[in-house]
Enzyme design. Sequence first.
Site, PDB file in Angstrom:
ATOM      1  N   HIS A 140     -15.476  -8.348   1.543  1.00  0.00           N
ATOM      2  CA  HIS A 140     -14.387  -9.269   1.858  1.00  0.00           C
ATOM      3  C   HIS A 140     -14.719 -10.707   1.484  1.00  0.00           C
ATOM      4  CE1 HIS A 140     -11.534  -6.540   3.320  1.00  0.00           C
ATOM      5  NE2 HIS A 140     -12.207  -6.147   4.385  1.00  0.00           N
TER       6      HIS A 140
ATOM      7  N   ARG B  73      -3.602  -1.476  -6.284  1.00  0.00           N
ATOM      8  CA  ARG B  73      -2.814  -2.709  -6.247  1.00  0.00           C
ATOM      9  C   ARG B  73      -3.250  -3.531  -7.442  1.00  0.00           C
ATOM     10  NH1 ARG B  73      -5.958  -4.545  -0.853  1.00  0.00           N
ATOM     11  NH2 ARG B  73      -8.005  -4.690  -1.759  1.00  0.00           N
TER      12      ARG B  73
ATOM     13  N   LYS C 258       0.838  -1.197   0.000  1.00  0.00           N
ATOM     14  CA  LYS C 258       0.000   0.000   0.000  1.00  0.00           C
ATOM     15  C   LYS C 258       0.875   1.249   0.000  1.00  0.00           C
ATOM     16  CE  LYS C 258      -3.760  -0.514   2.454  1.00  0.00           C
ATOM     17  NZ  LYS C 258      -4.354  -0.769   3.780  1.00  0.00           N
TER      18      LYS C 258
ATOM     19  N   GLY D 127      -8.082  -7.042   3.890  1.00  0.00           N
ATOM     20  CA  GLY D 127      -8.947  -7.094   5.055  1.00  0.00           C
ATOM     21  C   GLY D 127      -8.436  -7.904   6.220  1.00  0.00           C
TER      22      GLY D 127
ATOM     23  N   TYR E 128       8.701 -36.339 -19.547  1.00  0.00           N
ATOM     24  CA  TYR E 128       7.256 -36.080 -19.504  1.00  0.00           C
ATOM     25  C   TYR E 128       6.723 -36.088 -18.083  1.00  0.00           C
ATOM     26  CZ  TYR E 128       6.395 -41.039 -18.517  1.00  0.00           C
ATOM     27  OH  TYR E 128       6.352 -42.269 -17.924  1.00  0.00           O
TER      28      TYR E 128
HETATM   29  P1  ADP Z   1      -7.890  -2.341   3.968  1.00  0.00           P
HETATM   30  O1  ADP Z   1      -6.500  -2.787   3.773  1.00  0.00           O
HETATM   31  O2  ADP Z   1      -8.688  -3.160   4.900  1.00  0.00           O
HETATM   32  O3  ADP Z   1      -8.576  -2.027   2.682  1.00  0.00           O
HETATM   33  P2  ADP Z   1      -7.376   0.464   4.161  1.00  0.00           P
HETATM   34  O4  ADP Z   1      -6.207   0.965   4.917  1.00  0.00           O
HETATM   35  O5  ADP Z   1      -7.231   0.444   2.697  1.00  0.00           O
HETATM   36  O6  ADP Z   1      -7.750  -0.947   4.737  1.00  0.00           O
HETATM   37  O7  ADP Z   1      -8.573   1.397   4.579  1.00  0.00           O
HETATM   38  C1  ADP Z   1      -9.895   1.009   4.725  1.00  0.00           C
HETATM   39  C2  ADP Z   1     -10.828   1.987   4.031  1.00  0.00           C
HETATM   40  O8  ADP Z   1     -10.631   3.308   4.522  1.00  0.00           O
HETATM   41  C3  ADP Z   1     -10.591   2.044   2.565  1.00  0.00           C
HETATM   42  O9  ADP Z   1     -11.816   2.141   1.896  1.00  0.00           O
HETATM   43  C4  ADP Z   1      -9.825   3.314   2.378  1.00  0.00           C
HETATM   44  O10 ADP Z   1     -10.027   3.850   1.106  1.00  0.00           O
HETATM   45  C5  ADP Z   1     -10.369   4.199   3.463  1.00  0.00           C
HETATM   46  N1  ADP Z   1      -9.360   5.169   3.865  1.00  0.00           N
HETATM   47  C6  ADP Z   1      -8.133   4.901   4.330  1.00  0.00           C
HETATM   48  N2  ADP Z   1      -7.429   6.024   4.548  1.00  0.00           N
HETATM   49  C7  ADP Z   1      -8.243   7.035   4.217  1.00  0.00           C
HETATM   50  C8  ADP Z   1      -8.081   8.464   4.194  1.00  0.00           C
HETATM   51  N3  ADP Z   1      -6.940   9.033   4.557  1.00  0.00           N
HETATM   52  N4  ADP Z   1      -9.116   9.198   3.787  1.00  0.00           N
HETATM   53  C9  ADP Z   1     -10.267   8.609   3.409  1.00  0.00           C
HETATM   54  N5  ADP Z   1     -10.488   7.273   3.390  1.00  0.00           N
HETATM   55  C10 ADP Z   1      -9.478   6.497   3.795  1.00  0.00           C
HETATM   56 MG    MG Z   2      -7.742  -1.025   1.249  1.00  0.00          MG
END
Ligand code: ADP
Ligand code: MG
Length: 905
Positions: free
Chosen positions: A458, A343, A29, A108, A863
């Site tokens: 999920h 990703r 990420k 998740g 084979y």
């Molecule tokens: P996961 O790995 O479970 O997807 P994430 O870290 O991606 O967890 O975050 C969970 C949710 O929160 C995602 O939908 C993400 O887009 C949202 N989110 C995370 N950081 C922010 C942020 N800074 N502003 C708005 N939404 C956020």
């Molecule tokens: Mg995410």
Amino acid sequence: MNRAVMVNRKWVFTFQEGHAKMVDLLGGKGANLAEMTRAGLAVPPGFTVTTEACLTYFKDGNRLNDVMLHQILMGLAQLEREKGQVFGERDKPLLVSVRSGSVTSMPGMMDTILNVGLNDETVVGISELTGNPRFAFDCYRRLIQMFGHVVMGVESHLFEQQLDRMKTREGVLRDEEISAAGLQQLVQEYKLLVLLKTGKGFPQNVVDQLRLAIEAVFSSWNNARAQVYRRMHRIPDDQGTAVNIQSMVFGNMGETCGTGVVFTRNPSTGENILFGEFLLNAQGEDVVAGIRTPMPIAMLEQVMPDAYDELQRTVKQLEFHYQDIQDIEFTIEHHKLYLLQTRSGKRNAQAALKIAVDLVHEGIITKRQAIERIDPMHLEQLLHRAIREDAQQAVAKGLPASPGAAVGQVALDAETAALWGKEGKRVILVRPETTPEDIEGVLASEGVATLRGGMTSHAAVVARGMGKPCVCGCETIEFLASERGIRIGSQTIHEGDWMTIDGHRGLICLGELELKEPEMTEALMELLAWADEVRTLRILANADHPYDAQVARQYGAEGIGLCRTEHMFFDKERLPIVQRMILAEHTDARRDALAQLLPMQQSDFEGMLEAMNGLPVTIRLLDPPLHEFLPKRKELQERLQHLRGLHGTDQEIAGIEATMKKVEALEEINPMLGQRGCRLGIVYPEVYDMQIEAIFKAAASCLKRGIAVLPEIMIPLVGHVTELKFFRERIEQIASEMLSKKQLQQCAYRVGTMIEVPRAALTAHQIAVHADFFSFGTNDLTQMTLGYSRDDAEGKFMSQYLDRRILAHNPFQVLDEEGVGQLIQIANTTGKSVKPELKAGVCGEHGGDPQSIRFCHAIGLEYVSCSPYRIPLARIAAAQAVIAEERQGVEEAMAESLLAERMHA
Ligand code: ADP
Ligand code: MG
Ligand code: MG
């Protein structure tokens, strides 16, 4: 602490500092957030605390050291400057998310906390600043809920209960309809709940919030569901997770805001159109958690065309940049698009194939890259089954979240599913929604159905990853938790009842429906053709019946590597004759029964030879111990008792008694190591003679009809060269008796042996003299090399061995290269040293396992032979083995020339 370390080690990287290649350090990420920032996309600014920091945190007994903390606060200060906000200051508060981010994506499985930085003061500040108290308190209640759960360990459902109660109190159905006052009230209730459950208050100090959140995210690396996921996907335990601290953007500020997930192509079909979902007036968690059923992404074009256009442009740009389908999280704040994650998109086999092939056609990747992109194991999923059209009678419809059809008994929670799965039952897991905690239940199930949640929930993501059929969002089904059942319309279905689901069409059907076998798609055929250009291993099939042989041909088999003749004997019509043959007291009576079996065997062999039309057909003579063809002793006893009770005739009783005697006589202490394989053929040569005759008669008849043949007769369980020599002579003699002179010239036949007794492998130089081919029966060879009887091992200690990592893999699934593989290597090398034209291959189950196939290629076998349905997989794996080898060669050459350059310099 050592000064040098304090000065040197960099634990924190801003998004401007990182890039996509830094995955190991920044996690997937973090690395991609940095890459997108670099590319100039709208990413809310932030910074990443490294995986190294996480590992050090573990080493220090789950403690953030002072240097780390200092660097984090420096990062925060920079973020404050950039945003013109101050963390914890009432009038212009900075809010951040604290997000997990492992090296290998684990959707998740770990935790994230949003809206960190809110407290009783800043919430008022936000409320005044935005003029939107509803929004401010919505964020605050979300923070307390996430923080309360993840950091303080309060169960989520307790918060959910209070949320539901509030909705009831206000007479509304949806979260976003709760009034500002209601949310403010909810914040009070949540805080009280946290205090009651933990004895501690929700922290008002925002730096404490941040520190605790970071620690909790680090620790979530070791939570149970993450561990299960890692074991399943073979992800190492010592990678650790990074933590991303990112300034918040808000999708929950009203109807001009929203949040969603979008794939650049359809991850179920591979179709090249945007695929995804979004929610208006919501925060990110709402979409992925499957709490509300979101809207399809196409609707965004209608409600916010400007944002949709920008989204479409941006995500395609990302796809081109990464040369692969992307799975993207976005948030829209007052029409402005922000990207929060990208990703490479998890896709099912069908989509993976289509996408790989399309990307080649679009000129984005090469054929070899396309071949490498395919996980051969996923091809099993591609060749998925469907419900037969005439059998369909859906009682409910949901979203087609992961394709394939599955039949099983309904289990209503993950524990039951896991338990039943272990008992060998086929299970369909039915849940209101699934949370990542359900993963073990999903793993044990044939398929999954959920009542709520969308295509990106999920449940759907996890099921697709595992190749399990899944239907999501079946909203017409009602969950009856107290009765342990579900209601569909007027019908009640209880736990344990049968259900059939179709994840391709999103159908729920009652009962145990008949499924139909899959077909090859165009994309698959194209990719397989590319793989065939590359691979050098021949792919043969294990097939016991003419029908299987035809299927094998369709999937591209280049012959039959193993035809197990015993399977031809279990058919209803034949078994009594086989039994008569076994029970015969004299050779004459045995010959009589054999004479009856001969034409039947002959017609089987003709069918196989015909289906293969000149390709080799390797026929193994009878292998299992004879008692397998007779009834079990207990069964006979019961029949005897029954007959006596009913005054059966003396003749009937005597018949059963005779059978019983024979069964007793044939009983062995350890049948696996007893009178079976060629030992049987030496004790009862007339049985093998009949089979050999049948093979040559079949060949003669095919030749007469103008069909080319290449029969290969294979002797099982040879340990001494003398055994093989004995049969080779007999085979040659029978061939010359059965085939006319002309036919004998046309019918090139081969005689070979299974290598499945370690002694045979060790004396291969002797055995090769009399063998035209070696077929490594790796199932038996594994049993005998490790000294495990397979059934006992898998029934008793294997799971413990795998859980405790005594063994890395089940050696019956993945070839034990060091032990069994070494024997194969010895036999292959020494055999060919005396007979260079010797053909050698593997016909055990390992012949269909990609890792084992790679090994077979590497040691120079000719084979592999596997089940017909695994042939496409084996063709790809064999091509991948070549590509991997080439790459290694190039890397070695490069290293060498580098070394040479240095020496000269
Ligand atoms: P996961 O790995 O479970 O997807 P994430 O870290 O991606 O967890 O975050 C969970 C949710 O929160 C995602 O939908 C993400 O887009 C949202 N989110 C995370 N950081 C922010 C942020 N800074 N502003 C708005 N939404 C956020
Ligand atoms: Mg995410
Ligand atoms: Mg065997």
